[in-house]
Design a protein around this motif. Sequence first.
Motif, PDB file in Angstrom:
ATOM      1  N   PHE A 189     -12.415  43.525 -23.451  1.00  0.00           N
ATOM      2  CA  PHE A 189     -13.510  42.553 -23.452  1.00  0.00           C
ATOM      3  C   PHE A 189     -13.828  42.117 -24.881  1.00  0.00           C
ATOM      4  O   PHE A 189     -14.095  40.947 -25.146  1.00  0.00           O
ATOM      5  N   ASN A 190     -13.806  43.099 -25.792  1.00  0.00           N
ATOM      6  CA  ASN A 190     -14.111  42.791 -27.188  1.00  0.00           C
ATOM      7  C   ASN A 190     -13.079  41.838 -27.782  1.00  0.00           C
ATOM      8  O   ASN A 190     -13.415  40.901 -28.516  1.00  0.00           O
ATOM      9  N   LEU A 191     -11.807  42.037 -27.439  1.00  0.00           N
ATOM     10  CA  LEU A 191     -10.762  41.126 -27.891  1.00  0.00           C
ATOM     11  C   LEU A 191     -10.954  39.728 -27.320  1.00  0.00           C
ATOM     12  O   LEU A 191     -10.559  38.731 -27.936  1.00  0.00           O
ATOM     13  N   ALA A 192     -11.561  39.669 -26.138  1.00  0.00           N
ATOM     14  CA  ALA A 192     -11.833  38.368 -25.513  1.00  0.00           C
ATOM     15  C   ALA A 192     -13.095  37.711 -26.049  1.00  0.00           C
ATOM     16  O   ALA A 192     -13.453  36.615 -25.618  1.00  0.00           O
ATOM     17  N   GLY A 193     -13.774  38.390 -26.978  1.00  0.00           N
ATOM     18  CA  GLY A 193     -14.919  37.773 -27.628  1.00  0.00           C
ATOM     19  C   GLY A 193     -16.274  38.338 -27.253  1.00  0.00           C
ATOM     20  O   GLY A 193     -17.303  37.860 -27.738  1.00  0.00           O
ATOM     21  N   GLU A 298      -0.018  37.113 -30.281  1.00  0.00           N
ATOM     22  CA  GLU A 298      -0.264  36.578 -31.607  1.00  0.00           C
ATOM     23  C   GLU A 298      -1.653  35.961 -31.688  1.00  0.00           C
ATOM     24  O   GLU A 298      -2.330  36.059 -32.706  1.00  0.00           O
ATOM     25  N   ASN A 299      -2.073  35.337 -30.596  1.00  0.00           N
ATOM     26  CA  ASN A 299      -3.417  34.757 -30.570  1.00  0.00           C
ATOM     27  C   ASN A 299      -4.481  35.843 -30.676  1.00  0.00           C
ATOM     28  O   ASN A 299      -5.518  35.666 -31.321  1.00  0.00           O
ATOM     29  N   ILE A 300      -4.234  37.007 -30.022  1.00  0.00           N
ATOM     30  CA  ILE A 300      -5.173  38.129 -30.111  1.00  0.00           C
ATOM     31  C   ILE A 300      -5.254  38.611 -31.552  1.00  0.00           C
ATOM     32  O   ILE A 300      -6.340  38.827 -32.084  1.00  0.00           O
ATOM     33  N   ASN A 305      -7.617  34.551 -29.127  1.00  0.00           N
ATOM     34  CA  ASN A 305      -7.761  35.099 -27.776  1.00  0.00           C
ATOM     35  C   ASN A 305      -7.628  34.053 -26.671  1.00  0.00           C
ATOM     36  O   ASN A 305      -8.403  34.034 -25.720  1.00  0.00           O
ATOM     37  N   TYR A 306      -6.717  33.140 -26.808  1.00  0.00           N
ATOM     38  CA  TYR A 306      -6.504  32.187 -25.717  1.00  0.00           C
ATOM     39  C   TYR A 306      -5.312  32.651 -24.888  1.00  0.00           C
ATOM     40  O   TYR A 306      -4.195  32.701 -25.388  1.00  0.00           O
TER      41      TYR A 306
END
Length: 307
Positions: A189-193, A298-300, A305-306
């Motif tokens: 969840f944290n990686l997702a913002g 790579e986005n993470i 995070n997309y």
Amino acid sequence: MKFGIIGTGTVGTAIAVRLVEAGYQCLGVETRSARSYARFRQYLNRDRMPLESWVPEADLIFITTQDGMIGSAAKNLADRKLYKDGQIWIHCSGSQKAQILKEDPALPVKTLSMHPIQTFADVGEALKLLPGSHFGLEGEAVEEGIQIVWDLGGIPHRLDPEGKPLYHAGSVMASNYIVALADMAVQLFNLAGIPKEAALESLIPLMQGTLRNLEKVGLPQALTGPIARGDSEVVRSHLECIPLELQQAYRALGRSTLELAQAKMKLNGKEYPRQDLQILNYLLDGGKEKNNHGNCRENIRSKRNYC
């Protein structure tokens, strides 16, 4: 019945209080920790007395020390001949067998392991949760243990002593590993913002809902989610995004979930489409497939995070 407690931790204190409420007589208490004894006195006003002044008169001796000290505490009683014929020695460890209490088989006492299948944050919480909790029992005094558990307001279950490690491993997976799983979910969840505190607040109702489903419909019907639906595309997208350090746990749990999902499908008169089942097995065994989400990791890393 008359009893005494050696070790005044959370479980020992709560059991002592509930037994006194059930009409048992507490003869004495012994602990090395002044702090835990002070806490014990807040709930039950019993003096700390030498073991020899009360142990020989007790019907039940609860040794509720830390697991590593149970055997030595029992040996101390045996070496000092502090027992009476027919006395029951009890510990509440989920991992240790009852026989650890009796090094000498000729000792004229009976042994009992009486483990509450519950987690207690503190004494107050333990007092609330003991009634209604299930207990695993094994040892020479199981019949007497069943009555003690009923008197505590609990539900007794007989255990095979040789299966004790399996029983305890199951308890660990159902309790301790939930906390570890929550931590992994919070990381995602944290990686997702979502900040970590808000993530945990968001996940707790979801976890509580799952527990309610388990209580209401049981296994395997409580299972939901993409693997239960056979949605291999969603699982693939997860694996493209999840950090490498969490993928092993996701795949291991996914394989167990897949077996459970197949049981649910069969129970409901359905079955996985063959292709989806093959893809799920391939992905959860560590396979990789080309897809449109190759940039996710790579986005993470770049915190976009997309997926």
